[in-house]
Design a protein around this motif. Sequence first.
Motif, PDB file in Angstrom:
ATOM      1  N   GLY A   1      -5.220   4.835   7.356  1.00  0.00           N
ATOM      2  CA  GLY A   1      -5.413   5.347   6.007  1.00  0.00           C
ATOM      3  C   GLY A   1      -5.200   4.287   4.951  1.00  0.00           C
ATOM      4  N   ALA A   2      -4.128   3.509   5.102  1.00  0.00           N
ATOM      5  CA  ALA A   2      -3.796   2.472   4.123  1.00  0.00           C
ATOM      6  C   ALA A   2      -4.678   1.236   4.271  1.00  0.00           C
ATOM      7  N   ASN A   3      -5.358   1.098   5.421  1.00  0.00           N
ATOM      8  CA  ASN A   3      -6.193  -0.068   5.707  1.00  0.00           C
ATOM      9  C   ASN A   3      -5.376  -1.357   5.649  1.00  0.00           C
TER      10      ASN A   3
ATOM     11  N   ALA B   1       0.875  -1.176   0.000  1.00  0.00           N
ATOM     12  CA  ALA B   1       0.000   0.000   0.000  1.00  0.00           C
ATOM     13  C   ALA B   1       0.912   1.225   0.000  1.00  0.00           C
ATOM     14  N   PRO B   2       0.398   2.402  -0.350  1.00  0.00           N
ATOM     15  CA  PRO B   2       1.234   3.605  -0.297  1.00  0.00           C
ATOM     16  C   PRO B   2       1.834   3.803   1.099  1.00  0.00           C
ATOM     17  N   GLY B   3       3.149   3.833   1.163  1.00  0.00           N
ATOM     18  CA  GLY B   3       3.828   4.035   2.438  1.00  0.00           C
ATOM     19  C   GLY B   3       3.931   2.817   3.326  1.00  0.00           C
ATOM     20  N   VAL B   4       3.517   1.648   2.819  1.00  0.00           N
ATOM     21  CA  VAL B   4       3.530   0.429   3.640  1.00  0.00           C
ATOM     22  C   VAL B   4       4.150  -0.725   2.854  1.00  0.00           C
ATOM     23  N   ALA B   5       5.056  -1.447   3.498  1.00  0.00           N
ATOM     24  CA  ALA B   5       5.677  -2.615   2.872  1.00  0.00           C
ATOM     25  C   ALA B   5       5.841  -3.718   3.910  1.00  0.00           C
ATOM     26  N   VAL B   6       6.146  -4.912   3.416  1.00  0.00           N
ATOM     27  CA  VAL B   6       6.430  -6.062   4.280  1.00  0.00           C
ATOM     28  C   VAL B   6       7.790  -6.616   3.900  1.00  0.00           C
TER      29      VAL B   6
ATOM     30  N   SER C   1       6.624   1.132   7.719  1.00  0.00           N
ATOM     31  CA  SER C   1       6.003   2.405   7.365  1.00  0.00           C
ATOM     32  C   SER C   1       7.124   3.328   6.918  1.00  0.00           C
ATOM     33  N   TYR C   2       6.991   3.913   5.728  1.00  0.00           N
ATOM     34  CA  TYR C   2       8.048   4.779   5.213  1.00  0.00           C
ATOM     35  C   TYR C   2       7.431   6.039   4.603  1.00  0.00           C
ATOM     36  N   GLY C   3       8.241   7.078   4.545  1.00  0.00           N
ATOM     37  CA  GLY C   3       7.761   8.335   3.991  1.00  0.00           C
ATOM     38  C   GLY C   3       8.527   9.511   4.553  1.00  0.00           C
ATOM     39  N   GLU C   4       7.914  10.672   4.553  1.00  0.00           N
ATOM     40  CA  GLU C   4       8.598  11.912   4.894  1.00  0.00           C
ATOM     41  C   GLU C   4       9.070  11.978   6.344  1.00  0.00           C
ATOM     42  N   ASP C   5       8.485  11.194   7.217  1.00  0.00           N
ATOM     43  CA  ASP C   5       8.851  11.254   8.633  1.00  0.00           C
ATOM     44  C   ASP C   5       9.855  10.188   9.047  1.00  0.00           C
ATOM     45  N   GLY C   6      10.351   9.413   8.102  1.00  0.00           N
ATOM     46  CA  GLY C   6      11.319   8.374   8.432  1.00  0.00           C
ATOM     47  C   GLY C   6      10.684   6.997   8.505  1.00  0.00           C
ATOM     48  N   ASN C   7      11.488   6.020   8.820  1.00  0.00           N
ATOM     49  CA  ASN C   7      11.047   4.628   8.776  1.00  0.00           C
ATOM     50  C   ASN C   7      10.641   4.100  10.147  1.00  0.00           C
TER      51      ASN C   7
ATOM     52  N   THR D   1      -1.047   5.620  19.492  1.00  0.00           N
ATOM     53  CA  THR D   1      -1.162   5.953  18.075  1.00  0.00           C
ATOM     54  C   THR D   1       0.036   6.779  17.625  1.00  0.00           C
ATOM     55  N   PHE D   2       0.606   6.419  16.463  1.00  0.00           N
ATOM     56  CA  PHE D   2       1.668   7.173  15.823  1.00  0.00           C
ATOM     57  C   PHE D   2       1.065   7.964  14.665  1.00  0.00           C
ATOM     58  N   HIS D   3       1.421   9.235  14.578  1.00  0.00           N
ATOM     59  CA  HIS D   3       0.957  10.074  13.476  1.00  0.00           C
ATOM     60  C   HIS D   3       2.169  10.371  12.598  1.00  0.00           C
ATOM     61  N   LEU D   4       2.447   9.466  11.679  1.00  0.00           N
ATOM     62  CA  LEU D   4       3.667   9.535  10.880  1.00  0.00           C
ATOM     63  C   LEU D   4       3.390   9.148   9.435  1.00  0.00           C
ATOM     64  N   ASN D   5       4.206   9.700   8.559  1.00  0.00           N
ATOM     65  CA  ASN D   5       4.202   9.325   7.148  1.00  0.00           C
ATOM     66  C   ASN D   5       2.814   9.431   6.512  1.00  0.00           C
ATOM     67  N   GLY D   6       2.092  10.467   6.926  1.00  0.00           N
ATOM     68  CA  GLY D   6       0.790  10.732   6.324  1.00  0.00           C
ATOM     69  C   GLY D   6      -0.300   9.761   6.722  1.00  0.00           C
TER      70      GLY D   6
END
Length: 305
Positions: free
Chosen positions: A176-178, A33-38, A49-55, A148-153
Amino acid sequence: MRRLSLILLATIASPATAQQDYSKVEVKVERIAPGVAVLFGAGGNIGLSYGEDGNVIIDDQFAPLVPKIDAAVKSVDADPIRFVINTHWHGDHTGGNEAFGRAGAVIVAHDNVRRRMSVDTFSKQMNQTLKATPKAGLPVVTFAQGVTFHLNGDDIRIVHVDNAHTDGDALVYWTGANVLHMGDTFFFKATYPFIDRESGGSIDGMIAAAKTALGIVKPGGKVIPGHGPVATREDLQAYHAMLVDIRAKVAAVIRAGRTKAQVVASRPTAAYDGKVSTTGFIKPDRFVETMYDELKPKLQPARRR
């Protein structure tokens, strides 16, 4: 990376890891999913979880695999790993904690994960003493019910489920990514569930955890099991139904006064043996025996005085 390599020199040489050869293990990445990998390697599946706020990684397998895990994460996003979230305390999900902790990651887990990792623990089923985790590998942020973490959108919710695989299990949900990471409260295809009764696990807790998870992940969502391929919500529904069905069959035979050997011989898992690996870590008979040991005291008639 050099810092991680230096940290690992002592860790890899430990007796627990020296018994296994990880040199041929490949850590593979699947973006789901966007911003999510395994990440798949050896041990529990790693969420990312990856993106603008780090991994942020969920679980970290075994210590000798840290360089490969770090490289796999960097192949997706070159930023450092800021947080490690442990779904429970077992070594195939927390083995990389010390190295990542020394490298600056903040480790997060349920209160009971830190409690169990902080002391030497003798495991009867493994017939060995599991040594306490060094301070650098212990969770430094713990929770009782969730956080709850509010990271990477996205908002990443962590929810504790009681006495399922262990007494410190956490579900991790990208709202968001479900996408839902269930740790070892969900084993998909690879093996029958491992219920660690020595760590507070129970079949009723596993069933309740699956039901809670179904209430979290929305239709169309993806579910990361502790072991096995990425699943769908429908796969999770089938898993929940399987646990309920097998438990009912085992309970019925116990109520009929049968012995453990007779319960196993009744093959309560037979309808699922073609869908779940019967050669995995937990084979059908062992799964049934564990369930018998838990349910027998609950279901046997009270003695008359």
